[in-house]
Write a protein that holds these residues in place. Structure first.
Motif, PDB file in Angstrom:
ATOM      1  N   ILE A 191      61.308   7.242  27.266  1.00 23.38           N
ATOM      2  CA  ILE A 191      62.130   8.452  27.276  1.00 23.38           C
ATOM      3  C   ILE A 191      61.419   9.573  28.025  1.00 23.38           C
ATOM      4  CG2 ILE A 191      63.089  10.276  25.808  1.00 23.38           C
ATOM      5  CD1 ILE A 191      63.636   8.093  23.700  1.00 23.38           C
ATOM      6  N   THR A 192      60.130   9.753  27.730  1.00 19.60           N
ATOM      7  CA  THR A 192      59.366  10.819  28.376  1.00 19.60           C
ATOM      8  C   THR A 192      59.285  10.612  29.885  1.00 19.60           C
ATOM      9  OG1 THR A 192      58.028  11.159  26.390  1.00 19.60           O
ATOM     10  CG2 THR A 192      57.128  11.968  28.464  1.00 19.60           C
ATOM     11  N   ALA A 193      58.993   9.402  30.303  1.00 20.80           N
ATOM     12  CA  ALA A 193      58.864   9.122  31.740  1.00 20.80           C
ATOM     13  C   ALA A 193      60.154   9.465  32.479  1.00 20.80           C
ATOM     14  CB  ALA A 193      58.501   7.659  31.954  1.00 20.80           C
ATOM     15  N   GLU A 194      61.288   9.142  31.885  1.00 20.31           N
ATOM     16  CA  GLU A 194      62.560   9.408  32.549  1.00 20.31           C
ATOM     17  C   GLU A 194      62.935  10.889  32.479  1.00 20.31           C
ATOM     18  OE1 GLU A 194      65.688   6.638  31.760  1.00 20.31           O
ATOM     19  OE2 GLU A 194      64.294   4.969  31.487  1.00 20.31           O
ATOM     20  N   LEU A 195      62.617  11.551  31.365  1.00 21.03           N
ATOM     21  CA  LEU A 195      62.907  12.986  31.274  1.00 21.03           C
ATOM     22  C   LEU A 195      62.079  13.783  32.269  1.00 21.03           C
ATOM     23  CD1 LEU A 195      63.208  13.611  27.409  1.00 21.03           C
ATOM     24  CD2 LEU A 195      65.055  13.525  29.093  1.00 21.03           C
ATOM     25  N   LEU A 196      60.872  13.313  32.564  1.00 23.07           N
ATOM     26  CA  LEU A 196      60.005  14.036  33.495  1.00 23.07           C
ATOM     27  C   LEU A 196      60.530  14.020  34.928  1.00 23.07           C
ATOM     28  CD1 LEU A 196      56.481  13.037  32.149  1.00 23.07           C
ATOM     29  CD2 LEU A 196      57.439  15.354  32.248  1.00 23.07           C
ATOM     30  N   THR A 197      61.541  13.199  35.212  1.00 28.55           N
ATOM     31  CA  THR A 197      62.145  13.220  36.548  1.00 28.55           C
ATOM     32  C   THR A 197      63.008  14.460  36.764  1.00 28.55           C
ATOM     33  OG1 THR A 197      64.133  11.978  35.854  1.00 28.55           O
ATOM     34  CG2 THR A 197      62.211  10.698  36.582  1.00 28.55           C
ATOM     35  N   GLY A 198      63.393  15.127  35.656  1.00 29.08           N
ATOM     36  CA  GLY A 198      64.256  16.291  35.796  1.00 29.08           C
ATOM     37  C   GLY A 198      63.814  17.524  35.047  1.00 29.08           C
ATOM     38  N   LEU A 199      62.818  17.377  34.174  1.00 28.74           N
ATOM     39  CA  LEU A 199      62.304  18.504  33.398  1.00 28.74           C
ATOM     40  C   LEU A 199      60.825  18.712  33.705  1.00 28.74           C
ATOM     41  CD1 LEU A 199      63.913  17.831  29.879  1.00 28.74           C
ATOM     42  CD2 LEU A 199      64.422  19.765  31.388  1.00 28.74           C
ATOM     43  N   PRO A 200      60.354  19.962  33.725  1.00 30.06           N
ATOM     44  CA  PRO A 200      58.931  20.214  33.974  1.00 30.06           C
ATOM     45  C   PRO A 200      58.057  19.608  32.887  1.00 30.06           C
ATOM     46  CG  PRO A 200      60.233  22.228  34.183  1.00 30.06           C
ATOM     47  CD  PRO A 200      61.138  21.206  33.576  1.00 30.06           C
ATOM     48  N   GLY A 201      56.876  19.154  33.270  1.00 35.75           N
ATOM     49  CA  GLY A 201      55.943  18.619  32.291  1.00 35.75           C
ATOM     50  C   GLY A 201      55.504  19.655  31.276  1.00 35.75           C
ATOM     51  N   SER A 202      55.630  20.935  31.622  1.00 33.32           N
ATOM     52  CA  SER A 202      55.217  22.019  30.720  1.00 33.32           C
ATOM     53  C   SER A 202      56.287  22.371  29.683  1.00 33.32           C
ATOM     54  CB  SER A 202      54.889  23.269  31.536  1.00 33.32           C
ATOM     55  OG  SER A 202      56.025  23.677  32.304  1.00 33.32           O
ATOM     56  N   THR A 203      57.425  21.681  29.703  1.00 30.19           N
ATOM     57  CA  THR A 203      58.493  21.978  28.749  1.00 30.19           C
ATOM     58  C   THR A 203      57.977  21.818  27.318  1.00 30.19           C
ATOM     59  OG1 THR A 203      60.145  21.133  30.300  1.00 30.19           O
ATOM     60  CG2 THR A 203      60.825  21.378  28.006  1.00 30.19           C
ATOM     61  N   PRO A 204      58.149  22.817  26.461  1.00 33.52           N
ATOM     62  CA  PRO A 204      57.647  22.732  25.082  1.00 33.52           C
ATOM     63  C   PRO A 204      58.396  21.673  24.273  1.00 33.52           C
ATOM     64  CG  PRO A 204      58.092  25.015  25.701  1.00 33.52           C
ATOM     65  CD  PRO A 204      58.713  24.151  26.750  1.00 33.52           C
ATOM     66  N   VAL A 205      57.673  21.034  23.356  1.00 31.67           N
ATOM     67  CA  VAL A 205      58.245  20.007  22.484  1.00 31.67           C
ATOM     68  C   VAL A 205      57.714  20.195  21.066  1.00 31.67           C
ATOM     69  CG1 VAL A 205      58.535  17.539  22.040  1.00 31.67           C
ATOM     70  CG2 VAL A 205      58.334  18.360  24.403  1.00 31.67           C
ATOM     71  N   ALA A 206      58.609  20.046  20.091  1.00 32.05           N
ATOM     72  CA  ALA A 206      58.205  19.974  18.686  1.00 32.05           C
ATOM     73  C   ALA A 206      58.654  18.629  18.134  1.00 32.05           C
ATOM     74  CB  ALA A 206      58.828  21.108  17.873  1.00 32.05           C
ATOM     75  N   VAL A 207      57.772  17.966  17.420  1.00 26.45           N
ATOM     76  CA  VAL A 207      58.104  16.713  16.738  1.00 26.45           C
ATOM     77  C   VAL A 207      57.970  16.972  15.246  1.00 26.45           C
ATOM     78  CG1 VAL A 207      57.620  14.251  16.517  1.00 26.45           C
ATOM     79  CG2 VAL A 207      57.132  15.427  18.681  1.00 26.45           C
ATOM     80  N   ILE A 208      59.043  16.710  14.497  1.00 25.84           N
ATOM     81  CA  ILE A 208      59.042  17.001  13.059  1.00 25.84           C
ATOM     82  C   ILE A 208      59.366  15.738  12.292  1.00 25.84           C
ATOM     83  CG2 ILE A 208      59.940  18.473  11.234  1.00 25.84           C
ATOM     84  CD1 ILE A 208      60.860  19.529  14.668  1.00 25.84           C
ATOM     85  N   GLN A 209      58.499  15.385  11.374  1.00 29.37           N
ATOM     86  CA  GLN A 209      58.699  14.209  10.528  1.00 29.37           C
ATOM     87  C   GLN A 209      59.019  14.659   9.107  1.00 29.37           C
ATOM     88  OE1 GLN A 209      55.193  11.760   9.930  1.00 29.37           O
ATOM     89  NE2 GLN A 209      56.403   9.950   9.433  1.00 29.37           N
ATOM     90  N   HIS A 210      59.956  13.958   8.446  1.00 30.19           N
ATOM     91  CA  HIS A 210      60.357  14.263   7.069  1.00 30.19           C
ATOM     92  C   HIS A 210      60.792  15.732   6.934  1.00 30.19           C
ATOM     93  CE1 HIS A 210      59.012  10.357   5.777  1.00 30.19           C
ATOM     94  NE2 HIS A 210      57.748  10.593   6.095  1.00 30.19           N
ATOM     95  N   LEU A 220      53.144  20.159  17.873  1.00 32.61           N
ATOM     96  CA  LEU A 220      53.633  20.938  19.003  1.00 32.61           C
ATOM     97  C   LEU A 220      52.891  20.489  20.253  1.00 32.61           C
ATOM     98  CD1 LEU A 220      53.572  24.483  17.341  1.00 32.61           C
ATOM     99  CD2 LEU A 220      55.520  22.912  17.508  1.00 32.61           C
ATOM    100  N   THR A 221      53.628  20.261  21.320  1.00 35.92           N
ATOM    101  CA  THR A 221      53.001  19.773  22.540  1.00 35.92           C
ATOM    102  C   THR A 221      53.896  20.108  23.733  1.00 35.92           C
ATOM    103  OG1 THR A 221      51.995  17.820  23.547  1.00 35.92           O
ATOM    104  CG2 THR A 221      54.032  17.467  22.317  1.00 35.92           C
ATOM    105  N   THR A 222      53.627  19.481  24.847  1.00 38.84           N
ATOM    106  CA  THR A 222      54.487  19.617  26.030  1.00 38.84           C
ATOM    107  C   THR A 222      55.074  18.246  26.362  1.00 38.84           C
ATOM    108  OG1 THR A 222      52.685  19.182  27.559  1.00 38.84           O
ATOM    109  CG2 THR A 222      53.079  21.486  26.945  1.00 38.84           C
ATOM    110  N   LEU A 223      56.088  18.241  27.194  1.00 35.96           N
ATOM    111  CA  LEU A 223      56.727  16.982  27.546  1.00 35.96           C
ATOM    112  C   LEU A 223      55.741  16.023  28.210  1.00 35.96           C
ATOM    113  CD1 LEU A 223      59.344  15.339  27.605  1.00 35.96           C
ATOM    114  CD2 LEU A 223      59.902  16.444  29.790  1.00 35.96           C
ATOM    115  N   ALA A 224      54.879  16.538  29.056  1.00 35.31           N
ATOM    116  CA  ALA A 224      53.940  15.685  29.781  1.00 35.31           C
ATOM    117  C   ALA A 224      52.984  14.949  28.849  1.00 35.31           C
ATOM    118  CB  ALA A 224      53.151  16.513  30.787  1.00 35.31           C
ATOM    119  N   THR A 225      52.662  15.548  27.713  1.00 31.59           N
ATOM    120  CA  THR A 225      51.689  14.949  26.792  1.00 31.59           C
ATOM    121  C   THR A 225      52.334  14.451  25.503  1.00 31.59           C
ATOM    122  OG1 THR A 225      51.188  17.154  25.899  1.00 31.59           O
ATOM    123  CG2 THR A 225      49.786  16.334  27.689  1.00 31.59           C
ATOM    124  N   LEU A 226      53.658  14.315  25.496  1.00 33.86           N
ATOM    125  CA  LEU A 226      54.361  13.921  24.272  1.00 33.86           C
ATOM    126  C   LEU A 226      53.930  12.560  23.731  1.00 33.86           C
ATOM    127  CD1 LEU A 226      56.504  14.318  22.098  1.00 33.86           C
ATOM    128  CD2 LEU A 226      58.255  13.630  23.766  1.00 33.86           C
TER     129      LEU A 226
END
Length: 266
Positions: A191-210, A220-226
């Motif tokens: 998913i990340t590899a394909e999203l990086l074709t259209g979104l900047p690697g610096s795009t903020p990301v939050a991952v929330i469990q439970h 909290l991270t960026t798309l490039a390092t998700l």
């Protein structure tokens, strides 16, 4: 909230109820009333015990676990159980995590029940994609950062190649949309590899469990390092990934900067 007695007046009924992300205080009043009046509840795996506690002591609780990547009760069998119970005069509640109509297969169940001649009511619940980011103090939409939201599944139906992530990335970037991805942790690298074709690697990301539960964790991270972030933090299903500039509203992101990587209990 429970009823000490429950009754079966005439023909049975069927209600699909959204249990929300887990915190029982996030149940709607209508959901709590429906749960309390049920004579039998068919409960999904991700519904918390605190939500099920709203059922009457006399109600029959049937656990029909549904969780991605785990052994699950077949969907067709669940529907047969529901139909049989309604025809026996039961007040049936199908209790689903989050909202029945957001990746809860509620649409399929409604169609099959109606085909069997059974009227179905639906009570909405708060979906984890909303509750998760809200718990971090950030919105899904923002006048300056996001003009809309795309709720996506990262778990395709067998035989289906799934979403076109490249097209989704291009659309999200052009229209300033927040992406909320459910059931995507196991496919995060693709998913990340394909999203990086259209979104900047610096795009903020939050991952929330439970989301909303005492054991909630987030990173909290960026798309490039998700993918690296998920591997290092140990976050797993059930988690939601929120991708977009709205994540800048999370206080920890503002304090640590766009390269922030943090895993913490809520």
């Amino acid at each position: 909230m429970t009823n000490s007695t429950i009754s079966r007046p005439g023909p049975g009924t069927c209600t699909l109820v959204g249990a929300g992300p887990g915190d029982p205080e996030l149940l709607t009043l209508k959901a709590a009333k429906a749960i309390a009046s049920a004579t039998v509840l068919f409960v999904d795996d991700l519904v918390s015990d605190a939500v099920v506690a709203h059922a009457s002591p006399q109600a029959r609780i049937v656990y029909v676990g549904k969780r991605g990547g785990c052994k699950s009760t077949p969907q067709a069998f669940i529907e047969k159980l529901m139909i049989a119970a309604v025809r026996e005069g039961e007040n049936v509640v199908r209790l689903k995590g989050g909202d029945p109509f957001i990746f809860g297969r509620g649409g399929e169940e409604v169609e099959h029940l109606r085909e069997a001649g059974i009227a179905v009511s639906v009570v909405n619940g708060i979906t984890s994609g909303l509750a998760g980011l809200t718990s971090l103090g950030a919105p899904l939409t923002h006048r300056d950062r996001a003009h809309g939201v795309l709720f996506m599944t990262g778990h395709a139906k067998p035989g289906d190649k799934g979403p076109d992530w490249r097209q989704i990335a291009a659309t999200a970037h052009a229209a300033k949309l927040t992406l909320v991805i459910y059931m995507g942790v196991s496919s995060v690298e693709q998913i990340t590899a394909e999203l990086l074709t259209g979104l900047p690697g610096s795009t903020p990301v939050a991952v929330i469990q439970h989301a909303s539960l005492p054991r909630q964790r987030h990173a909290l991270t960026t798309l490039a390092t998700l993918p690296e972030c998920i591997a290092r933090s140990g976050l797993a299903s059930p988690s939601v990934m929120v991708i977009g500039d709205v994540v800048q509203g999370v206080a920890a992101w503002q304090a640590q900067g766009a390269s922030a990587l943090q895993t913490a209990a809520a």
